[in-house]
Motif scaffolding. Structure first.
Motif, short mmCIF file in Angstrom:
data_model
loop_
_atom_site.label_atom_id
_atom_site.label_comp_id
_atom_site.label_asym_id
_atom_site.label_seq_id
_atom_site.Cartn_x
_atom_site.Cartn_y
_atom_site.Cartn_z
N HIS A 117 43.12 61.00 -40.33
CA HIS A 117 41.72 61.26 -40.29
C HIS A 117 41.41 61.39 -38.84
CE1 HIS A 117 37.80 58.78 -41.08
NE2 HIS A 117 37.53 60.08 -40.96
N ASP A 118 40.65 62.38 -38.44
CA ASP A 118 40.06 62.61 -37.00
C ASP A 118 38.86 62.90 -37.25
OD1 ASP A 118 40.30 65.08 -38.00
OD2 ASP A 118 42.06 65.87 -36.35
N GLY A 119 38.12 63.34 -35.92
CA GLY A 119 37.06 63.60 -35.71
C GLY A 119 36.06 62.51 -35.08
N PRO A 120 34.92 62.77 -34.84
CA PRO A 120 34.08 61.82 -34.26
C PRO A 120 33.48 60.76 -35.14
CG PRO A 120 32.67 63.89 -34.60
CD PRO A 120 34.26 64.41 -34.93
N LEU A 121 33.10 59.57 -34.58
CA LEU A 121 32.74 58.36 -35.49
C LEU A 121 31.15 58.61 -35.69
CD1 LEU A 121 34.15 55.29 -33.80
CD2 LEU A 121 35.24 56.53 -35.48
N ASP A 122 30.78 58.30 -37.05
CA ASP A 122 29.36 58.17 -37.32
C ASP A 122 28.94 56.95 -36.38
OD1 ASP A 122 28.98 55.82 -39.21
OD2 ASP A 122 30.92 56.82 -39.96
N ASP A 123 27.42 57.14 -36.43
CA ASP A 123 26.87 56.36 -35.19
C ASP A 123 26.72 54.75 -35.98
OD1 ASP A 123 26.05 58.19 -33.73
OD2 ASP A 123 24.02 58.53 -34.63
N ALA A 124 26.81 54.54 -37.32
CA ALA A 124 26.81 53.10 -38.03
C ALA A 124 28.08 52.52 -37.74
CB ALA A 124 26.64 53.45 -39.27
N THR A 125 29.31 53.31 -37.80
CA THR A 125 30.60 52.84 -37.52
C THR A 125 30.76 52.46 -35.88
OG1 THR A 125 31.74 54.14 -39.31
CG2 THR A 125 32.96 53.17 -37.71
N LEU A 126 30.28 53.40 -35.17
CA LEU A 126 30.56 53.14 -33.79
C LEU A 126 29.64 51.93 -33.35
CD1 LEU A 126 31.08 53.88 -30.69
CD2 LEU A 126 29.23 55.59 -30.88
N GLU A 127 28.54 51.64 -33.82
CA GLU A 127 27.78 50.43 -33.64
C GLU A 127 28.43 49.14 -33.78
OE1 GLU A 127 23.38 48.52 -34.58
OE2 GLU A 127 23.83 50.55 -35.19
N VAL A 128 29.04 49.34 -35.23
CA VAL A 128 29.85 48.14 -35.62
C VAL A 128 31.00 47.66 -34.63
CG1 VAL A 128 31.41 47.44 -37.46
CG2 VAL A 128 29.30 48.18 -38.01
N ALA A 129 31.96 48.79 -34.31
CA ALA A 129 32.83 48.63 -33.49
C ALA A 129 32.63 48.06 -31.93
CB ALA A 129 33.66 50.22 -33.23
N ALA A 130 31.53 48.64 -31.50
CA ALA A 130 31.25 48.21 -30.17
C ALA A 130 30.84 46.66 -30.34
CB ALA A 130 29.90 49.03 -29.56
N ARG A 131 30.09 46.59 -31.20
CA ARG A 131 29.22 45.09 -31.36
C ARG A 131 30.55 43.98 -31.78
NH1 ARG A 131 26.00 45.98 -35.21
NH2 ARG A 131 27.18 45.17 -37.05
N ALA A 132 31.45 44.45 -32.30
CA ALA A 132 32.80 43.70 -32.43
C ALA A 132 33.39 43.30 -31.50
CB ALA A 132 33.52 44.22 -33.65
N LEU A 133 33.48 44.23 -30.28
CA LEU A 133 34.04 43.97 -29.20
C LEU A 133 33.15 43.41 -28.05
CD1 LEU A 133 36.98 46.82 -29.27
CD2 LEU A 133 36.91 44.41 -30.13
N GLU A 134 31.88 43.42 -28.45
CA GLU A 134 30.95 42.83 -27.28
C GLU A 134 30.91 44.05 -26.14
OE1 GLU A 134 31.60 38.93 -25.95
OE2 GLU A 134 31.62 38.00 -27.99
N VAL A 135 30.86 45.41 -26.62
CA VAL A 135 30.74 46.36 -25.85
C VAL A 135 29.32 46.92 -25.87
CG1 VAL A 135 31.65 48.80 -25.29
CG2 VAL A 135 33.04 47.03 -25.70
N VAL A 136 28.72 47.33 -24.40
CA VAL A 136 27.47 47.83 -24.50
C VAL A 136 27.63 49.12 -24.71
CG1 VAL A 136 25.66 48.40 -22.86
CG2 VAL A 136 26.91 46.05 -22.60
N PRO A 137 26.86 49.62 -25.53
CA PRO A 137 27.09 51.10 -25.90
C PRO A 137 26.99 52.10 -24.84
CG PRO A 137 25.17 50.03 -27.26
CD PRO A 137 25.64 48.97 -26.20
N GLY A 138 26.57 51.91 -23.79
CA GLY A 138 26.63 52.75 -22.56
C GLY A 138 27.81 52.91 -21.97
N GLU A 139 28.84 51.79 -22.33
CA GLU A 139 30.13 51.77 -21.84
C GLU A 139 31.34 52.63 -22.67
OE1 GLU A 139 31.27 47.75 -21.86
OE2 GLU A 139 30.75 47.54 -19.55
N VAL A 140 30.62 53.25 -23.78
CA VAL A 140 31.56 54.04 -24.37
C VAL A 140 31.31 55.51 -24.24
CG1 VAL A 140 31.92 54.85 -26.88
CG2 VAL A 140 31.36 52.38 -26.60
N VAL A 141 32.32 56.07 -23.66
CA VAL A 141 32.44 57.43 -23.13
C VAL A 141 32.63 58.38 -24.24
CG1 VAL A 141 33.46 59.23 -21.62
CG2 VAL A 141 33.09 56.78 -20.89
N GLU A 142 33.54 58.01 -25.23
CA GLU A 142 33.75 58.98 -26.24
C GLU A 142 34.38 58.12 -27.54
OE1 GLU A 142 36.82 63.08 -26.97
OE2 GLU A 142 36.11 62.47 -25.25
N ALA A 143 34.16 58.49 -28.70
CA ALA A 143 34.86 57.64 -29.82
C ALA A 143 35.10 58.79 -30.95
CB ALA A 143 33.65 56.80 -30.34
N ALA A 144 36.33 58.30 -31.64
CA ALA A 144 36.79 59.36 -32.79
C ALA A 144 37.86 58.57 -33.66
CB ALA A 144 37.58 60.49 -32.04
#
Length: 272
Positions: free
Chosen positions: A123-150
């Motif tokens: 399974h490859d390809g970009p993350l959908d916005d909802a999954t990216l939001e959950v992953a960033a929130r789970a790690l207390e990452v500010v969305p602007g710190e994510v350069v790329e996600a897949a």
């Protein structure tokens, strides 16, 4: 009683890598016995060496976390190959070991250190916005710190977040409840080529894995050629008091993930 080894993987110094528990001659064990022992060791992975069913494999490997079975995982592959060879295993082909596992046959080559050929991404390809939001929130990452996600799933289910730099990776804090069933890998690349990796997988009973071969293979398949060179060494485990070093080489489209392996415990185990 069955022969048993505990192998430290991805470190050339004892107790600074990622340990894997390896049970030899495990053909007669039931799934329930394997699952119970994996829960009891409470390591990120426990493996069981069995006779191969594949005509091309040297042995078959089953891999369990405290929460269940995996089709493939990296540090258990290297540690189990080390244990099998140390116990007198003789591979069919000189210079390599072929492991049969849930993801198919995996080649482990022998050299300065053992290295496995990363399986293809399922399974490859970009993350959908909802999954990216959950992953960033789970790690207390500010969305602007994510350069790329897949998605970078080669068996365990990994998704990858490329953060702005290694310091951002080191600053991650896991909210296990927020992560749900996500397997989240994070990587940061410094201006000097420093590569820092962390792996979070609370859904399988491992809040943070010390050093992770499958994740590093997925990261290389994703980022080599665009952001990473074809040969590099990734650091992982500092947040857990480890000093893991993962040697990555991409040759002819194949991702090779290598690491030092050391036996720390030898004995027999009663699973009866």
């Amino acid at each position: 009683m069955l022969p048993f080894r505990q192998v430290d993987v991805f470190s050339d110094q004892p107790l600074l890598g990622n340990p894997v528990a390896v049970v030899h001659d495990a053909d007669d064990l039931s799934d329930e016995q394997m699952e119970a022992f994996a829960r009891w060791t409470n390591l990120s992975e426990t493996t069981f060496l069995l006779r191969p069913r594949s005509a091309t494999a040297d042995y078959r490997l089953r891999i369990f976390t405290p929460g269940g079975e995996l089709p493939f995982a990296g540090h258990p592959t290297l540690g189990s190959a080390h244990a099998w060879l140390e116990a007198g295993g003789v591979p069919r082909n000189e210079g390599e070991v072929v492991q049969e596992c849930g993801a198919g046959d995996v080649v482990v080559r022998r050299g300065e250190r053992l290295a496995f050929a990363g399986p293809p991404l399922l399974h490859d390809g970009p993350l959908d916005d909802a999954t990216l939001e959950v992953a960033a929130r789970a790690l207390e990452v500010v969305p602007g710190e994510v350069v790329e996600a897949a998605w970078i799933d080669n068996g365990p289910g990994w998704l990858g977040l490329l953060l702005r730099d290694p310091d951002a990776v080191r600053a991650c804090r896991l909210d296990a409840a927020a992560a749900g069933d996500l397997m989240i890998g994070v990587v940061g690349i410094g201006p000097d080529g420093e590569v820092e990796v962390r792996a979070f997988c609370p859904s399988i009973g491992v809040p943070e894995d010390p050093v992770t071969g499958s994740l590093n293979a997925g990261i290389a398949a994703w980022l080599v050629g665009s952001r990473l060179p074809s040969s590099y060494v990734a650091a992982q485990g500092a947040a857990l008091g480890r000093k893991g070093r993962v040697h990555v080489d991409v040759e002819g489209g194949t991702v090779w993930v290598g690491g030092d392996t050391l036996t720390t415990v030898v004995g027999d185990v009663a699973l009866g």
